[in-house]
Design a protein around this motif. Structure first.
Motif: not given
Length: 232
Positions: A13-39
C-alpha cells in the motif's frame, strides 16, 4: 529492527516502503539468477518490467539480454532465466538487462524504497548480513502472476530468521514457521505447488536443485543511484 513481509507486490500500500530497506525475493528463479550472475562477475544488472524496455536498455548500454515469459527464453535474448546459464565465461565483465514474468515486476513495485536489494535462498544469509543495522526491512515476495507462492514465502521466512528482528508482523512469523517446517526437505515441501511443478515439467530440475540450495553463494546485489544493481 522491524520486519514486514508481503506475500506479493500487490499487497503493498502507499507508504509501506517509506524509509525501508526492501528486499525482493523471486526464488524460482530471477533473484537466484541475479545472485549467480553477480557471483560470476556480472558488472551490473538492470531490471525492466517489459520486453520492449529491456531491448531498448540493452541496446543503449551494450548489455546482454536475459529473461523469460511463462518460464521460457524470450525470442532473441542471449540468456533465459536459468541461473546455470550465467557462468563466468558468459557473464563475467558484462552488463545484464533482465525482464521476467514476476521478479522484475516486483522490483519495479519496490522503487519507492530507500534501499533495494535482491535475495534468494542461495544467498539469504549474505543478504541478511548486509542489512543487520537497518531499522525497517520490508521483504517483498514476487509470487507468480500476482498470487502467493510457497517457495518465496519459505525464503522470506529464512531471511526473517537470519535478520533476527525484534518486531515482526504476522506474515513474518508465519513465513518463519513455514521455513522451519520445510527446511529439511524443500523438494517435498514444494512437491504439490504449481510453479515448482511447472518448472519440473519443462525439464528444469537442475535449476530447481540449484535454487533450493541455501547459502551456496555469497554475492549480494543492491540498487545504486543510477537504477542498476551492483554487487556489494
Amino acid at each position: 529492527m522491524k520486519i514486514r513481509c508481503f506475500a506479493t507486490p500487490n499487497d503493498l500500500l502507499p507508504g509501506d516502503l517509506d524509509g525501508a530497506a526492501a528486499i525482493v525475493i523471486d526464488t524460482l528463479r530471477m533473484t537466484s539468477v541475479a545472485a549467480a550472475a553477480m557471483s560470476n562477475g556480472c558488472s551490473g544488472l538492470l531490471a525492466c518490467a517489459t520486453v520492449e524496455a529491456a531491448r531498448e536498455a540493452a541496446k543503449a548500454r551494450d548489455a546482454l539480454l536475459g529473461g523469460e515469459r511463462n518460464a521460457l527464453r524470450i525470442d532473441g535474448f542471449y540468456f533465459s532465466n536459468s541461473p546455470l546459464e550465467y557462468t563466468r565465461e558468459a557473464i563475467g565483465g558484462k552488463r545484464l538487462v533482465m525482464t521476467t514474468t514476476n521478479g522484475t515486476r516486483a522490483i519495479a513495485a519496490c522503487a519507492p524504497a530507500r534501499r533495494l536489494l535482491l535475495a534468494a535462498l542461495v544467498n539469504v544469509a549474505a543478504v541478511a548480513a548486509v542489512c543487520k543495522k537497518e531499522d525497517y526491512v520490508a521483504i517483498v515476495c514476487a509470487g507468480t502472476a500476482g498470487a502467493f507462492t510457497l517457495e518465496d514465502a519459505l525464503t522470506a521466512g529464512a531471511l526473517s530468521i537470519c535478520l533476527n528482528g525484534d518486531e515482526k508482523d504476522d506474515a513474518a512469523v508465519a513465513f518463519e514457521t513455514l521455513w522451519l517446517s520445510a527446511r529439511d526437505d524443500l523438494p517435498r515441501a514444494l512437491s504439490a505447488t504449481r510453479h515448482y511443478n511447472r518448472l519440473l515439467s519443462l525439464g528444469f530440475q537442475p535449476d530447481l536443485d540449484f535454487c533450493l540450495t541455501p547459502n551456496c553463494l555469497s554475492a549480494v546485489c543492491e540498487r545504486a543511484e543510477d537504477g542498476w544493481f551492483y554487487r556489494i
